[in-house]
Scaffold this motif. Structure first.
Motif, short mmCIF file in Angstrom:
data_model
loop_
_atom_site.label_atom_id
_atom_site.label_comp_id
_atom_site.label_asym_id
_atom_site.label_seq_id
_atom_site.Cartn_x
_atom_site.Cartn_y
_atom_site.Cartn_z
N SER A 45 0.82 -1.22 0.00
CA SER A 45 0.00 0.00 0.00
C SER A 45 0.85 1.27 0.00
CB SER A 45 -0.96 0.01 1.20
OG SER A 45 -0.24 -0.02 2.42
N GLY A 46 2.11 1.16 0.45
CA GLY A 46 3.01 2.31 0.41
C GLY A 46 3.39 2.86 1.78
N LYS A 47 3.22 2.07 2.82
CA LYS A 47 3.54 2.53 4.18
C LYS A 47 5.02 2.88 4.31
CE LYS A 47 2.12 -1.34 5.99
NZ LYS A 47 1.76 -2.06 4.78
N THR A 48 5.89 2.00 3.87
CA THR A 48 7.33 2.22 4.00
C THR A 48 7.77 3.39 3.14
OG1 THR A 48 7.63 -0.15 4.38
CG2 THR A 48 9.59 1.11 3.82
N SER A 49 7.23 3.49 1.93
CA SER A 49 7.58 4.62 1.05
C SER A 49 7.14 5.94 1.67
CB SER A 49 6.91 4.45 -0.31
OG SER A 49 7.38 3.28 -0.94
N SER A 64 9.60 -4.30 1.39
CA SER A 64 8.38 -4.48 2.16
C SER A 64 8.72 -4.85 3.61
CB SER A 64 7.53 -5.57 1.51
OG SER A 64 6.25 -5.57 2.05
N THR A 65 7.99 -4.26 4.55
CA THR A 65 8.26 -4.51 5.97
C THR A 65 7.73 -5.88 6.38
OG1 THR A 65 8.12 -2.17 6.44
CG2 THR A 65 7.86 -3.65 8.31
N THR A 66 8.60 -6.67 6.97
CA THR A 66 8.22 -7.94 7.55
C THR A 66 8.24 -7.73 9.06
OG1 THR A 66 9.28 -9.11 5.74
CG2 THR A 66 8.77 -10.38 7.71
N GLY A 67 7.12 -7.96 9.70
CA GLY A 67 7.05 -7.69 11.14
C GLY A 67 6.69 -6.23 11.36
N ILE A 79 7.61 15.51 17.13
CA ILE A 79 8.25 14.31 16.58
C ILE A 79 7.20 13.20 16.62
CG2 ILE A 79 10.04 12.55 16.91
CD1 ILE A 79 11.73 14.76 18.25
N LEU A 80 7.01 12.54 15.48
CA LEU A 80 6.09 11.41 15.42
C LEU A 80 6.90 10.12 15.46
CD1 LEU A 80 3.67 12.59 12.56
CD2 LEU A 80 3.50 13.00 15.03
N ASN A 81 6.67 9.31 16.47
CA ASN A 81 7.29 8.00 16.54
C ASN A 81 6.29 7.02 15.93
OD1 ASN A 81 9.67 8.82 18.00
ND2 ASN A 81 8.33 9.11 19.76
N VAL A 82 6.58 6.61 14.70
CA VAL A 82 5.63 5.81 13.93
C VAL A 82 6.06 4.35 13.92
CG1 VAL A 82 4.45 5.54 11.72
CG2 VAL A 82 5.14 7.82 12.49
N LYS A 83 5.15 3.51 14.41
CA LYS A 83 5.35 2.07 14.40
C LYS A 83 4.65 1.54 13.15
CE LYS A 83 4.35 0.81 18.50
NZ LYS A 83 3.67 0.25 19.67
N GLU A 84 5.43 1.14 12.16
CA GLU A 84 4.88 0.61 10.92
C GLU A 84 4.75 -0.90 11.04
OE1 GLU A 84 6.08 -0.22 6.31
OE2 GLU A 84 7.47 0.87 7.58
N LEU A 85 3.55 -1.39 10.83
CA LEU A 85 3.30 -2.82 10.95
C LEU A 85 3.16 -3.43 9.56
CD1 LEU A 85 0.65 -2.74 13.83
CD2 LEU A 85 3.15 -2.79 13.98
N GLY A 86 3.84 -4.55 9.34
CA GLY A 86 3.77 -5.23 8.05
C GLY A 86 2.34 -5.59 7.70
N GLY A 87 2.03 -5.60 6.41
CA GLY A 87 0.65 -5.81 5.98
C GLY A 87 0.35 -7.17 5.39
N ALA A 88 1.28 -8.11 5.48
CA ALA A 88 1.04 -9.45 4.94
C ALA A 88 -0.08 -10.13 5.73
CB ALA A 88 2.31 -10.29 4.98
N ASP A 89 -0.78 -11.02 5.06
CA ASP A 89 -1.91 -11.72 5.65
C ASP A 89 -1.55 -12.42 6.96
OD1 ASP A 89 -4.56 -12.70 5.72
OD2 ASP A 89 -3.90 -14.61 4.87
N ASN A 90 -0.38 -13.07 6.99
CA ASN A 90 0.02 -13.80 8.20
C ASN A 90 0.49 -12.89 9.33
OD1 ASN A 90 2.34 -13.09 6.83
ND2 ASN A 90 3.45 -14.94 7.38
N ILE A 91 0.69 -11.60 9.06
CA ILE A 91 1.14 -10.65 10.08
C ILE A 91 -0.03 -9.82 10.62
CG2 ILE A 91 2.59 -8.60 10.47
CD1 ILE A 91 4.57 -9.79 8.48
#
Length: 157
Positions: A45-49, A64-67, A79-91
């Motif tokens: 979806s573009g979270k990491t980008s 792509s973020t794993t985990g 300051i925004l501390n952003v926790k990006e969560l992987g988007g794979a089905d199993n995550i």
């Protein structure tokens, strides 16, 4: 030293320090408030980008973020501390384990995705909106990939 003189002296010191800092740009900058956010969305979806762009990082070598990953996104006043969560089905089933302490949510959606992926994203968004730890928080829903020919408008999304 009498109380009035102490108060005047301490006010003068604070005032002098502020003047000195303003004129000479010396001393530590004032602390910026920090906010903890969670960034969710399906894979691709573009979270990491998005976060790389906000951190002025090179768009090359984005994987792509794993985990999950955490990025501090500096702005002038916060300051925004952003926790990006992987988007794979199993995550995605583990997303809720990372919600605690969040003060806001960024949901990134691929506006050019297939109907099936859009439906999956809709279900995940509704699930997040109803989660007890997120339901009272501000949500930013970002319809990403608007530059692609197959992108849906905001109204269609």
């Amino acid at each position: 030293m009498n109380k009035c003189l102490k108060k005047i002296t301490s006010s003068f010191c604070v005032s002098s320090w502020q003047c000195f800092r303003a004129l000479c740009c010396k001393g530590p900058p004032p602390p910026r408030p920090e906010y903890d956010l969670v960034c969710i969305g399906l894979t691709g979806s573009g979270k990491t980008s998005l976060l790389s762009q906000l951190c002025s990082e090179s768009p090359e070598n984005i994987v792509s973020t794993t985990g999950f990953s955490i990025k501090a996104v500096p702005f002038q006043n916060a300051i925004l501390n952003v926790k990006e969560l992987g988007g794979a089905d199993n995550i995605r089933k583990y997303w809720s384990r990372y919600y605690q302490g969040s003060q806001g949510v960024i949901f990134v959606l691929d506006s050019a995705s297939s109907e099936d992926d859009l439906e999956t994203a809709r279900n995940e968004l509704h699930s997040a909106l109803q989660h007890p730890q997120l339901c009272t928080l501000p949500f930013l829903i970002l319809a990403n990939h608007q530059d692609k020919p197959a992108a849906r408008s905001v109204q269609e999304v």
